[in-house]
Motif scaffolding. Structure first.
Motif, PDB file in Angstrom:
ATOM      1  N   SER A   1      -1.719   4.122  -4.076  1.00 31.53           N
ATOM      2  CA  SER A   1      -3.227   5.279  -4.014  1.00 31.53           C
ATOM      3  C   SER A   1      -2.508   6.759  -4.360  1.00 31.53           C
ATOM      4  CB  SER A   1      -3.472   5.095  -2.518  1.00 31.53           C
ATOM      5  OG  SER A   1      -2.583   5.081  -1.922  1.00 31.53           O
ATOM      6  N   ASP A   2      -3.022   7.828  -3.905  1.00 32.00           N
ATOM      7  CA  ASP A   2      -2.752   9.042  -4.887  1.00 32.00           C
ATOM      8  C   ASP A   2      -2.449   9.912  -3.602  1.00 32.00           C
ATOM      9  OD1 ASP A   2      -2.117  11.598  -6.015  1.00 32.00           O
ATOM     10  OD2 ASP A   2      -4.185  12.155  -7.155  1.00 32.00           O
TER      11      ASP A   2
ATOM     12  N   ASP B   1      -6.462   7.779   4.249  1.00 32.66           N
ATOM     13  CA  ASP B   1      -7.615   6.629   4.248  1.00 32.66           C
ATOM     14  C   ASP B   1      -6.650   5.164   3.824  1.00 32.66           C
ATOM     15  OD1 ASP B   1      -9.594   8.797   4.452  1.00 32.66           O
ATOM     16  OD2 ASP B   1      -8.755   9.132   1.651  1.00 32.66           O
ATOM     17  N   ARG B   2      -5.372   5.597   3.526  1.00 34.04           N
ATOM     18  CA  ARG B   2      -4.031   4.192   2.948  1.00 34.04           C
ATOM     19  C   ARG B   2      -4.262   3.178   4.408  1.00 34.04           C
ATOM     20  NH1 ARG B   2       0.365   7.188   1.340  1.00 34.04           N
ATOM     21  NH2 ARG B   2      -0.324   7.984  -0.509  1.00 34.04           N
TER      22      ARG B   2
ATOM     23  N   HIS C   1      -1.135  -1.855  -4.356  1.00 37.86           N
ATOM     24  CA  HIS C   1      -2.486  -0.824  -3.536  1.00 37.86           C
ATOM     25  C   HIS C   1      -1.752   0.282  -4.846  1.00 37.86           C
ATOM     26  CE1 HIS C   1      -4.421  -3.979  -2.607  1.00 37.86           C
ATOM     27  NE2 HIS C   1      -3.826  -4.567  -1.446  1.00 37.86           N
TER      28      HIS C   1
ATOM     29  N   TYR D   1       1.733   5.571  -1.558  1.00 41.00           N
ATOM     30  CA  TYR D   1       1.462   6.624  -3.205  1.00 41.00           C
ATOM     31  C   TYR D   1       1.980   5.588  -4.174  1.00 41.00           C
ATOM     32  CZ  TYR D   1       2.845  10.578  -5.257  1.00 41.00           C
ATOM     33  OH  TYR D   1       2.762  12.256  -5.967  1.00 41.00           O
ATOM     34  N   ILE D   2       1.547   6.373  -5.265  1.00 44.20           N
ATOM     35  CA  ILE D   2       1.911   5.180  -6.595  1.00 44.20           C
ATOM     36  C   ILE D   2       3.398   5.468  -6.948  1.00 44.20           C
ATOM     37  CG2 ILE D   2       0.918   5.491  -9.056  1.00 44.20           C
ATOM     38  CD1 ILE D   2      -1.205   7.197  -8.187  1.00 44.20           C
TER      39      ILE D   2
ATOM     40  N   VAL E   1      -3.596  11.545   0.684  1.00 43.62           N
ATOM     41  CA  VAL E   1      -5.255  10.400   1.581  1.00 43.62           C
ATOM     42  C   VAL E   1      -3.822   9.223   2.223  1.00 43.62           C
ATOM     43  CG1 VAL E   1      -6.510  10.148  -1.027  1.00 43.62           C
ATOM     44  CG2 VAL E   1      -4.664   8.512  -0.628  1.00 43.62           C
TER      45      VAL E   1
ATOM     46  N   VAL F   1       0.790  -1.164  -0.097  1.00 43.15           N
ATOM     47  CA  VAL F   1       0.251  -0.096   0.642  1.00 43.15           C
ATOM     48  C   VAL F   1       1.279   0.677  -0.164  1.00 43.15           C
ATOM     49  CG1 VAL F   1      -1.508   1.337   1.506  1.00 43.15           C
ATOM     50  CG2 VAL F   1      -2.086  -1.466   1.525  1.00 43.15           C
TER      51      VAL F   1
END
Lengths: 256, 256
Positions: free
Chosen positions: A59-60, A66-67, A57, A41-42, A63, A39
């Motif tokens: 993510s931006d 949320d992550r 996974h 950041y991209i 967040v 999990v």
């Protein structure tokens, strides 16, 4: 033993270091090999090699909570989750976000969590330049996403007046280009014009760029979000191509 | 090209991390495999496995400049020298000492030098405890071997008044047991009594011991030269067995 403990799930928050794979610790590499889920950041998730049985996974940015909550949920399902950060996870990165998420979820507080340190950007940058953080220093996040800029200014002045070298994370972004201009103004009020300032961009990566200038010559455009900025203390000086801060405050500063 | 360049000799100043071999970077391991000589303080050299063709040169504490000059001489003879430090070589360690030695020897300034970062003690300690350095922080060497104690006191007050978390290296030794007592007094003048203080001894080693207490409960005997001390900022708090500093200064502090 709580329900979380019984699942066998865990979370490791792992620092991938500044970019060069030779700076990823064996501890992090071994932990990634045991993970079922990654999990983060991209661009950080993109540094993990895909393999069978591993779910990525990405993510931006912005967040983080949320992550962290998502990772807690995965671990509660028995998944073995690595949250990846650049640098060190405890320095302006995901470790604090995970504990914030944990605080909000008392039912998850028995989750098996480990924080795996990494080479943080300021120390990688310092190493490439010499030893500019060789004496007492501060690390300051210049982003005002999560704190008012007045607090940044207060800390800058105390750091300068206290004689600390300084390392700045997130010095400048497109959404707040004016703030680093203000940071340089504050530094010019507090420090002498020949104070050395180091701009270290993409440290240890193929596009690495390091520049060292006097404070009087520093301009806002020298920094972006890929840059760590290091400001020496009053004794920081050049020797050959290197920049270093002496270990002693008794040694008089000598122009390099 | 200078004479030094022609010899093929070099110096790498390598951080061995806090003690656990799983925290030694592959870069450092690969560089040690190429070395002909290892130079450093006795317990750090003891961490390098002997092998044919590798000469170990352990030396005592407080001879950092002599050791650096010796390494420069070896490199000039074509030797491939690793100067080993615990933690990160740029944080209160051998990198600055090497550049001080280099400054005194203009004839050696073309020496091939690399600084190899490592996991520094405060970040390893922070990771074991949670994320106490998750917001702006200072690193301060409490030893007065190379600076007057008045300078330590000045920096402590600025760090506290600036709202920084703090990490202290070399907090206490047998030769100056009273100074850490004075450090705690200064902190009590500047910070609230329930400020969290972390004592992390022998981090990542078999005899690791970590304790977290309120400032009002902290005593000088909790620290020795094997200890890193971390003082949280005013928002630092407990969640379960962890200690962390929130990323935001806007979040009100909540008793854990």
């Amino acid at each position: 033993m709580t329900q979380d403990d019984k699942t066998g799930g865990w979370i490791a928050v792992a620092g991938l270091g500044p970019g060069n794979e030779a700076l990823v610790t064996p501890e992090v590499t071994a932990t990634l090999a045991e993970a079922t889920d990654v999990v983060g950041y991209i661009p950080y998730v993109a540094r993990v090699a895909p393999r069978d049985g591993l779910v990525l996974h990405p993510s931006d940015n912005r967040v983080e909570l949320d992550r962290a909550q998502f990772a807690l949920d995965l671990a509660a399902q028995g998944r073995r989750v690595v949250i990846v950060s650049s640098g060190d996870p405890g320095v302006f990165a995901m470790a604090s976000a995970l504990f914030e998420a944990l605080e909000a979820r008392p039912d998850r507080q028995a989750t098996d969590i480990r924080i795996l340190p990494g080479i943080t950007a300021m120390l990688a940058a310092a190493a490439r330049a010499g030893a500019p953080l060789g004496h007492d220093f501060c690390a300051i996040n210049l982003s005002d996403n999560l704190k008012p800029f007045a607090e940044v200014e207060r800390r800058l002045r105390h750091a300068a007046q206290g004689g600390f070298a300084m390392a700045f994370y997130n010095p400048r972004s497109k959404s707040r280009p004016h703030q680093f201009t203000r940071v340089l103004e504050i530094l010019r009020e507090e420090c002498e014009p020949d104070r050395l300032v180091l701009f270290a961009r993409a440290v240890t990566r193929p596009d690495e760029a390091i520049a060292c200038v006097a404070l009087s010559e520093a301009t806002p455009e020298m920094a972006d979000m890929q840059t760590v900025v290091i400001v020496g203390n009053e004794a920081t000086r050049r020797v050959g191509r290197w920049v270093y801060t002496p270990r002693s405050v008794l040694t008089p500063a000598v122009a390099g």
